[in-house]
Design a protein around this motif. Structure first.
Motif, short mmCIF file in Angstrom:
data_model
loop_
_atom_site.label_atom_id
_atom_site.label_comp_id
_atom_site.label_asym_id
_atom_site.label_seq_id
_atom_site.Cartn_x
_atom_site.Cartn_y
_atom_site.Cartn_z
N ALA A 183 8.35 20.63 -15.18
CA ALA A 183 9.45 21.75 -15.15
C ALA A 183 8.97 22.75 -16.41
N GLY A 184 8.02 22.28 -17.34
CA GLY A 184 7.70 23.09 -18.28
C GLY A 184 8.90 22.95 -19.29
N LYS A 185 9.60 22.02 -19.64
CA LYS A 185 10.72 21.86 -20.58
C LYS A 185 10.28 20.82 -21.66
N ASN A 186 10.99 20.93 -22.88
CA ASN A 186 10.58 19.96 -23.96
C ASN A 186 11.41 18.67 -23.74
N PRO A 187 10.68 17.78 -23.29
CA PRO A 187 11.31 16.37 -22.97
C PRO A 187 12.34 16.03 -24.01
N PHE A 188 12.15 16.07 -25.36
CA PHE A 188 12.77 15.46 -26.28
C PHE A 188 14.14 16.29 -26.47
N THR A 189 13.97 17.57 -26.33
CA THR A 189 15.21 18.55 -26.17
C THR A 189 15.97 18.20 -24.94
N SER A 190 15.55 18.02 -24.03
CA SER A 190 16.38 17.54 -22.76
C SER A 190 16.90 16.23 -22.93
N LEU A 191 16.20 14.95 -23.44
CA LEU A 191 16.70 13.80 -23.87
C LEU A 191 17.81 13.79 -24.53
N LYS A 192 17.64 14.64 -25.68
CA LYS A 192 18.83 14.85 -26.87
C LYS A 192 20.12 15.46 -26.14
N LEU A 193 19.88 16.34 -25.08
CA LEU A 193 21.09 16.98 -24.31
C LEU A 193 21.81 15.82 -23.47
N MET A 194 21.03 14.80 -23.11
CA MET A 194 21.76 13.74 -22.14
C MET A 194 22.23 12.44 -22.92
N LEU A 195 22.18 12.85 -24.32
CA LEU A 195 22.88 11.63 -25.19
C LEU A 195 24.33 11.40 -24.78
N PRO A 196 24.96 12.25 -24.75
CA PRO A 196 26.51 12.14 -24.39
C PRO A 196 26.87 11.34 -23.11
N ALA A 197 25.77 11.45 -21.92
CA ALA A 197 25.82 10.64 -20.92
C ALA A 197 25.52 9.35 -21.10
N TYR A 198 24.50 9.23 -21.81
CA TYR A 198 24.11 7.91 -22.36
C TYR A 198 25.03 7.12 -23.03
N PHE A 199 25.92 7.64 -23.82
CA PHE A 199 26.79 6.97 -24.70
C PHE A 199 28.11 6.87 -23.94
N THR A 200 28.49 7.69 -22.98
CA THR A 200 29.50 7.61 -22.18
C THR A 200 29.39 6.32 -21.06
N ALA A 201 28.14 5.99 -20.69
CA ALA A 201 27.69 4.87 -19.91
C ALA A 201 27.61 3.65 -20.57
N LEU A 202 27.54 3.70 -21.91
CA LEU A 202 27.54 2.46 -22.76
C LEU A 202 29.14 1.97 -22.73
N GLY A 203 30.06 2.82 -22.80
CA GLY A 203 31.34 2.51 -22.92
C GLY A 203 32.06 2.25 -21.44
N THR A 204 31.68 2.99 -20.53
CA THR A 204 32.21 2.81 -18.95
C THR A 204 31.45 1.65 -18.22
N GLN A 205 30.11 1.48 -18.80
CA GLN A 205 29.31 0.30 -17.85
C GLN A 205 29.52 0.78 -16.32
N SER A 206 29.72 1.99 -15.90
CA SER A 206 29.84 2.51 -14.62
C SER A 206 28.70 3.71 -14.56
N SER A 207 27.88 3.75 -13.34
CA SER A 207 27.24 5.01 -13.07
C SER A 207 28.15 6.08 -12.69
N ALA A 208 28.88 5.66 -11.58
CA ALA A 208 29.78 6.26 -10.86
C ALA A 208 30.86 7.06 -12.01
N ALA A 209 31.57 6.33 -12.86
CA ALA A 209 32.19 6.91 -13.72
C ALA A 209 31.88 7.58 -14.67
N THR A 210 30.49 7.78 -14.89
CA THR A 210 29.74 8.82 -15.91
C THR A 210 29.45 9.97 -15.26
#
Length: 384
Positions: free
Chosen positions: A224-251
Motif C-alpha cells: 500500500a505504500g505506507k510506513n509499516p511502523f507508523t501503521s503498527l503504532k496506530l494499531m497499538l490501542p487495539a493491541y492493548f484492548t485485546a490484551l484486556g478483553t481476550q476477545s477478538s469480537a469485543a475488540t
C-alpha cells in the motif's frame, strides 16, 4: 471480585492450588478429582464434534450473503497469514525447543502408580472429529449458495446453543479441570517439569508474535505504500484492548477505529475488520503449534514434518470456527489436536492450560494483524 472473574487469573490460581495441594494430598482426595476429570473428558469428547458442526457451518454459510470477491480474497489472505504464522512457529520451535527443553521429559519422572477414577461413564459422540469437519464443510459450502435458507437460520440458532455451552459450561469448568490435572501431576511428580516448560516457551512465543506482526505490516506497507511502523503504532490501542478483553469480537470497535485512522476507507474497513475477527487467527495458531510441539517433545512423541504440516493446514481451517470468547480458539482446535496428533485427555487439558496462560497475547496478535490485512485490501479495491 471482577478480577476473580478473569479466566487467566482462575487458570493460574487452579495451577498453583493444584501444585500446593497435590504436594500433600492423599490418593483418595486426588482420586475424587481424577473421577471428575474423567467425566468431564467424556463430555468434551461428546461435545467437540458438535462444536465443530455448530461453529463451522454458520461461519461458512454466512459468507454467501456478503461481498463475494472481496470476502474471498480477504479469506484467502487471512488463511495464508494464519498458515505463515503456523509454519514459522513450527520452524522456530523445532530449532530452539530441543535445546531449551533438553533433559526435560515426563518419561524421566519417577511416577507413582497411576490413580484411576472411582467410576467411569462412557459418553460416545454422535460422530468423530474428521466426520464432523467434512460434514460441516459440505453443509456450510452448500448453504453459502442457497438464498434465504431455513437450514442456515437453524444452524445460526444451533451456533447460539454451542456458544452458550462453551461460555456457561466448558469455560467456567476449565479451572476445575486444570486444577485436577495439576493435582494429579504433582502427586505423581510431573508438575514441575510442565511449569518449567511453560516459562521457557512463553518467552519464545511472545517474541514470535512480535516478529509475525512486523512481517505482516512490512508486507502490507510495501503493497500500500505506507510506513509499516507508523501503521503498527496506530494499531497499538487495539493491541492493548485485546490484551484486556481476550476477545477478538469485543475488540472490533477499537480495531475498526484504528484501521480507519491508518487511512483505510470506511466501506472496506467495515467489511474486513469484522470478517478477520472471525477468520484471521495467526496469533492463536502460532501459540497452538508451539505448545503442541513442546508437549510432544517432553513426552518423546515423534514429530514428522509432513504429518504436522497437515495438522497446520487443518488448524488454519478450524480456526475459522473459533468463537470470539476467551479460550474459544483452543476449544475449536482441540478436536483435531486429539485426532491428528494423538493427544489424550491429559495432554488436551495441558494444551488448554498452556493456551489460556497466553490467551491475551494471541488475541492481541490476531486483531493487530487484522489491520495489516485491511491495509492491503484497501489498496486492492479502493482504486478500482
Amino acid at each position: 471480585m471482577k478480577f476473580f472473574n478473569n479466566l487467566l487469573f482462575r487458570v493460574i490460581l487452579a495451577i498453583l492450588l493444584g501444585i500446593v495441594i497435590g504436594s500433600f494430598a492423599n490418593a483418595t482426595f486426588v482420586g475424587v478429582f481424577v473421577t471428575i476429570n474423567s467425566l468431564f473428558s467424556q463430555f468434551l469428547g461428546f461435545i467437540i464434534p458438535l462444536i465443530i458442526v455448530g461453529l463451522i457451518i454458520p461461519s461458512i454459510g454466512n459468507l454467501g450473503s456478503q461481498a463475494g470477491k472481496m470476502v474471498g480474497i480477504t479469506a484467502l489472505i487471512a488463511y495464508g497469514s494464519t498458515l505463515f504464522a503456523g509454519f514459522l512457529s513450527y520452524g522456530t520451535s523445532m530449532t530452539f525447543f530441543p535445546s531449551l527443553l533438553q533433559n526435560q521429559t515426563l518419561s524421566q519422572v519417577a511416577e507413582e502408580e497411576a490413580i484411576k477414577p472411582f467410576f467411569e461413564i462412557a459418553i460416545p459422540p454422535f460422530m468423530d472429529v474428521m466426520s464432523a469437519l467434512i460434514f460441516a464443510f459440505i453443509v456450510g459450502i452448500g448453504l453459502a449458495k442457497i438464498h434465504n435458507s431455513v437450514l442456515l437460520q437453524a444452524s445460526l440458532e444451533f451456533e447460539k446453543i454451542i456458544n452458550m455451552i462453551i461460555e456457561k459450561v466448558i469455560i467456567p469448568f476449565l479451572p476445575i479441570f486444570i486444577f485436577g490435572i495439576f493435582l494429579n501431576m504433582t502427586h505423581s511428580g510431573q508438575a514441575f517439569v510442565i511449569l518449567n516448560v511453560f516459562a521457557k516457551i512463553i518467552i519464545v512465543i511472545f517474541i514470535l508474535h512480535i516478529v509475525v506482526l512486523l512481517i505482516q505490516f512490512i508486507i502490507a506497507g510495501l503493497i500500500a505504500g505506507k510506513n509499516p511502523f507508523t501503521s503498527l503504532k496506530l494499531m497499538l490501542p487495539a493491541y492493548f484492548t485485546a490484551l484486556g478483553t481476550q476477545s477478538s469480537a469485543a475488540t472490533i470497535p477499537v480495531t475498526l477505529k484504528q484501521v480507519q485512522k491508518i487511512g483505510v476507507s470506511d466501506s472496506i474497513a467495515k467489511l474486513v475488520v469484522p470478517l478477520c475477527a472471525t477468520i484471521h487467527l495467526s496469533g492463536s495458531t502460532l501459540k497452538i503449534v508451539a505448545c503442541c510441539i513442546a508437549l510432544m517433545m517432553i513426552q518423546g512423541m515423534p514429530i514428522d514434518f509432513f504429518s504436522f504440516s497437515g495438522f497446520i493446514l487443518m488448524l488454519g481451517v478450524a480456526m475459522v470456527a473459533a468463537p470470539g470468547v476467551p479460550g474459544g480458539a483452543i476449544m475449536a482446535a482441540i478436536g483435531i489436536i486429539g485426532t491428528m496428533l494423538g493427544f489424550d485427555a491429559q495432554n488436551q487439558a495441558l494444551m488448554i492450560a498452556l493456551y489460556i496462560a497466553m490467551d491475551s497475547f494471541g488475541t492481541a496478535g490476531n486483531v493487530t494483524g487484522d489491520g495489516a490485512i485491511a491495509i492491503a485490501m484497501d489498496k486492492f479495491f479502493k482504486e478500482k
